[in-house]
Design a protein around this motif. Sequence first.
Motif, PDB file in Angstrom:
ATOM      1  N   VAL A   1       0.830  -1.208   0.000  1.00  0.00           N
ATOM      2  CA  VAL A   1       0.000   0.000   0.000  1.00  0.00           C
ATOM      3  C   VAL A   1       0.860   1.251   0.000  1.00  0.00           C
ATOM      4  N   GLY A   2       2.100   1.136  -0.404  1.00  0.00           N
ATOM      5  CA  GLY A   2       2.956   2.305  -0.415  1.00  0.00           C
ATOM      6  C   GLY A   2       4.405   1.914  -0.617  1.00  0.00           C
ATOM      7  N   TRP A   3       5.274   2.459   0.254  1.00  0.00           N
ATOM      8  CA  TRP A   3       6.697   2.210   0.128  1.00  0.00           C
ATOM      9  C   TRP A   3       7.296   1.971   1.516  1.00  0.00           C
ATOM     10  N   VAL A   4       8.516   1.434   1.534  1.00  0.00           N
ATOM     11  CA  VAL A   4       9.303   1.264   2.745  1.00  0.00           C
ATOM     12  C   VAL A   4      10.677   1.855   2.492  1.00  0.00           C
ATOM     13  N   ILE A   5      11.141   2.726   3.405  1.00  0.00           N
ATOM     14  CA  ILE A   5      12.455   3.336   3.238  1.00  0.00           C
ATOM     15  C   ILE A   5      13.514   2.240   3.370  1.00  0.00           C
ATOM     16  N   HIS A   6      14.404   2.194   2.403  1.00  0.00           N
ATOM     17  CA  HIS A   6      15.409   1.126   2.341  1.00  0.00           C
ATOM     18  C   HIS A   6      16.366   1.204   3.550  1.00  0.00           C
ATOM     19  N   ASP A   7      16.535   0.046   4.250  1.00  0.00           N
ATOM     20  CA  ASP A   7      17.445  -0.091   5.400  1.00  0.00           C
ATOM     21  C   ASP A   7      17.145   0.923   6.522  1.00  0.00           C
ATOM     22  N   TYR A   8      15.877   1.275   6.696  1.00  0.00           N
ATOM     23  CA  TYR A   8      15.529   2.265   7.724  1.00  0.00           C
ATOM     24  C   TYR A   8      15.863   1.748   9.124  1.00  0.00           C
ATOM     25  N   LEU A   9      15.483   0.486   9.431  1.00  0.00           N
ATOM     26  CA  LEU A   9      15.671  -0.057  10.770  1.00  0.00           C
ATOM     27  C   LEU A   9      17.132  -0.387  11.079  1.00  0.00           C
ATOM     28  N   GLU A  10      18.005  -0.362  10.071  1.00  0.00           N
ATOM     29  CA  GLU A  10      19.419  -0.601  10.348  1.00  0.00           C
ATOM     30  C   GLU A  10      20.083   0.631  10.977  1.00  0.00           C
ATOM     31  N   TYR A  11      19.519   1.786  10.743  1.00  0.00           N
ATOM     32  CA  TYR A  11      20.104   3.020  11.260  1.00  0.00           C
ATOM     33  C   TYR A  11      19.213   3.733  12.296  1.00  0.00           C
ATOM     34  N   ASN A  12      17.957   3.292  12.431  1.00  0.00           N
ATOM     35  CA  ASN A  12      17.006   3.946  13.345  1.00  0.00           C
ATOM     36  C   ASN A  12      16.321   2.892  14.208  1.00  0.00           C
ATOM     37  N   PRO A  13      15.936   3.240  15.444  1.00  0.00           N
ATOM     38  CA  PRO A  13      15.283   2.281  16.340  1.00  0.00           C
ATOM     39  C   PRO A  13      13.861   1.959  15.886  1.00  0.00           C
ATOM     40  N   ASP A  14      13.373   0.769  16.284  1.00  0.00           N
ATOM     41  CA  ASP A  14      12.010   0.385  15.936  1.00  0.00           C
ATOM     42  C   ASP A  14      11.019   0.987  16.937  1.00  0.00           C
ATOM     43  N   ARG A  15       9.735   0.712  16.710  1.00  0.00           N
ATOM     44  CA  ARG A  15       8.678   1.294  17.535  1.00  0.00           C
ATOM     45  C   ARG A  15       8.800   0.873  19.002  1.00  0.00           C
ATOM     46  N   ALA A  16       9.064  -0.416  19.253  1.00  0.00           N
ATOM     47  CA  ALA A  16       9.121  -0.922  20.625  1.00  0.00           C
ATOM     48  C   ALA A  16      10.235  -0.249  21.424  1.00  0.00           C
ATOM     49  N   LYS A  17      11.389  -0.070  20.814  1.00  0.00           N
ATOM     50  CA  LYS A  17      12.502   0.549  21.523  1.00  0.00           C
ATOM     51  C   LYS A  17      12.210   2.017  21.844  1.00  0.00           C
ATOM     52  N   VAL A  18      11.611   2.730  20.891  1.00  0.00           N
ATOM     53  CA  VAL A  18      11.291   4.139  21.124  1.00  0.00           C
ATOM     54  C   VAL A  18      10.269   4.284  22.237  1.00  0.00           C
ATOM     55  N   GLN A  19       9.226   3.423  22.225  1.00  0.00           N
ATOM     56  CA  GLN A  19       8.211   3.500  23.279  1.00  0.00           C
ATOM     57  C   GLN A  19       8.792   3.159  24.646  1.00  0.00           C
ATOM     58  N   ALA A  20       9.687   2.168  24.696  1.00  0.00           N
ATOM     59  CA  ALA A  20      10.309   1.818  25.980  1.00  0.00           C
ATOM     60  C   ALA A  20      11.146   2.972  26.505  1.00  0.00           C
ATOM     61  N   GLU A  21      11.884   3.645  25.626  1.00  0.00           N
ATOM     62  CA  GLU A  21      12.678   4.790  26.056  1.00  0.00           C
ATOM     63  C   GLU A  21      11.779   5.945  26.538  1.00  0.00           C
ATOM     64  N   ARG A  22      10.657   6.152  25.845  1.00  0.00           N
ATOM     65  CA  ARG A  22       9.743   7.216  26.256  1.00  0.00           C
ATOM     66  C   ARG A  22       9.148   6.926  27.636  1.00  0.00           C
ATOM     67  N   GLU A  23       8.755   5.658  27.866  1.00  0.00           N
ATOM     68  CA  GLU A  23       8.200   5.299  29.172  1.00  0.00           C
ATOM     69  C   GLU A  23       9.243   5.440  30.278  1.00  0.00           C
ATOM     70  N   ALA A  24      10.484   5.040  29.973  1.00  0.00           N
ATOM     71  CA  ALA A  24      11.538   5.181  30.979  1.00  0.00           C
ATOM     72  C   ALA A  24      11.804   6.652  31.297  1.00  0.00           C
ATOM     73  N   ASN A  25      11.823   7.494  30.275  1.00  0.00           N
ATOM     74  CA  ASN A  25      12.029   8.926  30.509  1.00  0.00           C
ATOM     75  C   ASN A  25      10.872   9.537  31.307  1.00  0.00           C
ATOM     76  N   ALA A  26       9.641   9.110  30.973  1.00  0.00           N
ATOM     77  CA  ALA A  26       8.487   9.631  31.702  1.00  0.00           C
ATOM     78  C   ALA A  26       8.532   9.213  33.166  1.00  0.00           C
ATOM     79  N   ALA A  27       8.904   7.962  33.439  1.00  0.00           N
ATOM     80  CA  ALA A  27       8.993   7.494  34.823  1.00  0.00           C
ATOM     81  C   ALA A  27      10.086   8.232  35.583  1.00  0.00           C
ATOM     82  N   ARG A  28      11.220   8.468  34.929  1.00  0.00           N
ATOM     83  CA  ARG A  28      12.311   9.183  35.582  1.00  0.00           C
ATOM     84  C   ARG A  28      11.908  10.629  35.892  1.00  0.00           C
TER      85      ARG A  28
END
Length: 321
Positions: free
Chosen positions: A75-102
């Motif tokens: 239904v569209g496109w995927v940026i080539h090798d995006y996840l090799e250089y950028n974090p996935d959704r789960a990692k970003v959400q975990a970091e956000r929750e950790a920052n919010a708790a801190r």
Amino acid sequence: MPWVRLDDRFPSHRKVALLSDRAFRLYVSALCWSSENLTEGRILEKELPLVARIRGHKTAAAELEAAGLWDRAEVGWVIHDYLEYNPDRAKVQAEREANAARQQAWRDRKKAEREAKRNGDRNGVTPTPDSAPDDTTDARRRHDGDTNASRSGAENQSSSQVNEFRNGVSNAAPSRPVLPSPSEKEKEDVSKTEGQPPGASLTHIGDRPRIPTNCEPLVAALSANDLHVGWELAANEWLLIEALIKRCGIPALVTSARGSWQGARVQPRSGRYFLPAWRQLPDAVAPGTPTLAPVQTLTGTDARVAGWGAIAAKFAAEDSA
């Protein structure tokens, strides 16, 4: 907040260097879009107009696909090798929750520190009148007008709740009112009666307070009326009391003392409490002195009725004549 990672040689890469300006802008905008919305590099075809405000966005997307920077998806496109250089959704959400708790823990800690400081200032313990170091009576009660009582609390104690300049509050002990001294003639009269030189001390005999002979009937009358107070007075105060006995009489003094006793908010502890009211009493009337009946003044309806009665009496006297 997530970040998009770009190599510092990104603009000079052979796949990027040959792109048109609109395709270059679309590619960089797509990286930011995916990082902001956590799409993990997926770009939907219906979202393409929202990714970058450019003309011919479909042509630019086809150019990126041809350069190998975008991979075609269902239904569209995927940026080539995006996840090799950028974090996935789960990692970003975990970091956000950790920052919010801190951050929440930091806020809670600061709030607790402020509350502890505020409660410490508000609940500070200050010496009470019963526990002041200079107090000589454990259960000393203070009352208005009793000049023999003294404030037993520590003077000028600081308090976070009181500002003496703003609220007009002072912890200093009140000054003792100065009682008017009897005249020299009164002193001489009493000294002649007692056989002592004027100004002699009449306060104590040993450890007990001495009551002059002329004042004993007054003290006995007050005690008989359940007006029990202390009589540790100065010589000039005894002279004043003897002069008041001669001028006003013991019954008038007892009556005045009973009224002062009943009007006091706290039970008086010293005979000195009665002195101000005694000095305001009128002189006693000597026995055998004739008294004049009060003149009654008629006003209003009574005056008119009395006037009509006088006129009727006058007419009746004339008719009888």
